[in-house]
Design a protein around this motif. Structure first.
Motif, PDB file in Angstrom:
ATOM      1  N   PHE A  41       0.846  -1.259   0.093  1.00 10.16           N
ATOM      2  CA  PHE A  41      -0.158  -0.019   0.231  1.00 10.16           C
ATOM      3  C   PHE A  41       0.783   1.298  -0.149  1.00 10.16           C
ATOM      4  O   PHE A  41       0.660   2.284  -0.800  1.00 10.16           O
ATOM      5  N   GLN A  42       2.065   1.108   0.687  1.00  9.47           N
ATOM      6  CA  GLN A  42       2.768   2.501   0.618  1.00  9.47           C
ATOM      7  C   GLN A  42       3.473   2.594  -0.869  1.00  9.47           C
ATOM      8  O   GLN A  42       3.555   3.746  -1.088  1.00  9.47           O
ATOM      9  N   VAL A  45       0.787   4.154  -2.961  1.00  7.94           N
ATOM     10  CA  VAL A  45       0.753   5.566  -2.536  1.00  7.94           C
ATOM     11  C   VAL A  45       1.921   6.341  -3.327  1.00  7.94           C
ATOM     12  O   VAL A  45       1.611   7.542  -3.778  1.00  7.94           O
ATOM     13  N   ARG A  46       3.112   5.928  -3.111  1.00  4.58           N
ATOM     14  CA  ARG A  46       4.064   6.479  -3.461  1.00  4.58           C
ATOM     15  C   ARG A  46       3.899   6.861  -4.978  1.00  4.58           C
ATOM     16  O   ARG A  46       4.421   7.753  -5.550  1.00  4.58           O
ATOM     17  N   THR A  49       1.162   9.407  -6.170  1.00  6.92           N
ATOM     18  CA  THR A  49       1.281  10.863  -5.802  1.00  6.92           C
ATOM     19  C   THR A  49       2.292  11.428  -6.417  1.00  6.92           C
ATOM     20  O   THR A  49       3.499  11.147  -6.734  1.00  6.92           O
ATOM     21  N   ILE A  55      -1.955  13.708  -3.061  1.00  5.61           N
ATOM     22  CA  ILE A  55      -3.366  12.771  -2.676  1.00  5.61           C
ATOM     23  C   ILE A  55      -3.444  13.408  -1.163  1.00  5.61           C
ATOM     24  O   ILE A  55      -2.725  13.723  -0.297  1.00  5.61           O
ATOM     25  N   LEU A  57      -5.759  12.480   2.039  1.00  2.58           N
ATOM     26  CA  LEU A  57      -6.506  11.366   2.363  1.00  2.58           C
ATOM     27  C   LEU A  57      -7.129  11.670   3.606  1.00  2.58           C
ATOM     28  O   LEU A  57      -6.196  11.978   4.849  1.00  2.58           O
ATOM     29  N   LEU A  76       2.282   5.265   6.630  1.00  3.26           N
ATOM     30  CA  LEU A  76       2.120   6.192   5.418  1.00  3.26           C
ATOM     31  C   LEU A  76       2.681   7.385   5.869  1.00  3.26           C
ATOM     32  O   LEU A  76       3.372   8.058   5.045  1.00  3.26           O
ATOM     33  N   THR A  82       7.639   9.010   0.551  1.00  2.00           N
ATOM     34  CA  THR A  82       6.209   9.363   0.047  1.00  2.00           C
ATOM     35  C   THR A  82       6.364  10.774  -0.022  1.00  2.00           C
ATOM     36  O   THR A  82       6.217  11.613   1.221  1.00  2.00           O
ATOM     37  N   PHE A  85       1.823  13.933  -0.207  1.00  2.00           N
ATOM     38  CA  PHE A  85       0.818  13.296   0.514  1.00  2.00           C
ATOM     39  C   PHE A  85       0.380  14.006   1.613  1.00  2.00           C
ATOM     40  O   PHE A  85       1.229  14.110   2.481  1.00  2.00           O
ATOM     41  N   PHE A  87      -2.300  13.625   5.050  1.00  2.04           N
ATOM     42  CA  PHE A  87      -3.188  12.691   5.672  1.00  2.04           C
ATOM     43  C   PHE A  87      -3.939  13.629   7.048  1.00  2.04           C
ATOM     44  O   PHE A  87      -3.274  14.561   7.699  1.00  2.04           O
TER      45      PHE A  87
END
Length: 148
Positions: A41-42, A45-46, A49, A55, A57, A76, A82, A85, A87
């Protein structure tokens, strides 16, 4: 291709973008499977984005999040590879105490010097909710009063 299957198993709608995997992910024990999911998942996302497509989230009600979800969020936000991004999480601070998993997660992020901005919001009056709705819908406040 099996890595994509790890994500499409959890997010079947992702198949519309990446296609249906031609092979299934290798079966692993629960801890190994959790770690594999976090890592893939990481990477996902990398990959999605960019400077031109950042992104954001947003997750609400983090006071109900389980330990594994909090670990994924932590992975994350601490991933230094990343970029682009953001959060945003919300929770009811009156529903967590010093022994709550979210408190432990936030304390760990602060210990690791991850920037956290706390914004405390108290009760919002009906008048202010109506003003927000009115502004969002570009309508006079007397027409949006029933929405608030």
């Amino acid at each position: 291709n099996a890595d994509v299957g790890v994500l499409t198993t959890v997010f079947p709608c992702l198949c519309k973008i990446v296609g249906k995997p031609t092979c299934n992910p290798t079966e692993l024990g629960s801890i190994a499977a959790q770690n594999r999911f976090k890592f893939i998942f990481q990477l996902f996302v990398r990959a999605i984005t960019t400077l031109f497509c950042p992104i954001i989230l947003f997750l609400d009600d983090l006071h109900w999040a389980d330990k594994l979800s909090l670990q994924l969020i932590s992975a994350l936000v601490t991933d230094m590879e990343t970029n682009n991004f953001l959060f945003i999480g919300s929770y009811r601070d009156n529903e967590i105490g010093s022994s709550h998993p979210l408190t432990a997660c936030l304390d760990e992020l602060k210990r690791r010097e991850i920037t956290i901005t706390d914004i405390s919001i108290s009760c919002i009056s009906k008048v202010n909710v109506n003003a927000l709705i009115s502004d969002t819908l570009s309508m006079p406040q007397h027409m949006t009063k029933s929405f608030s």
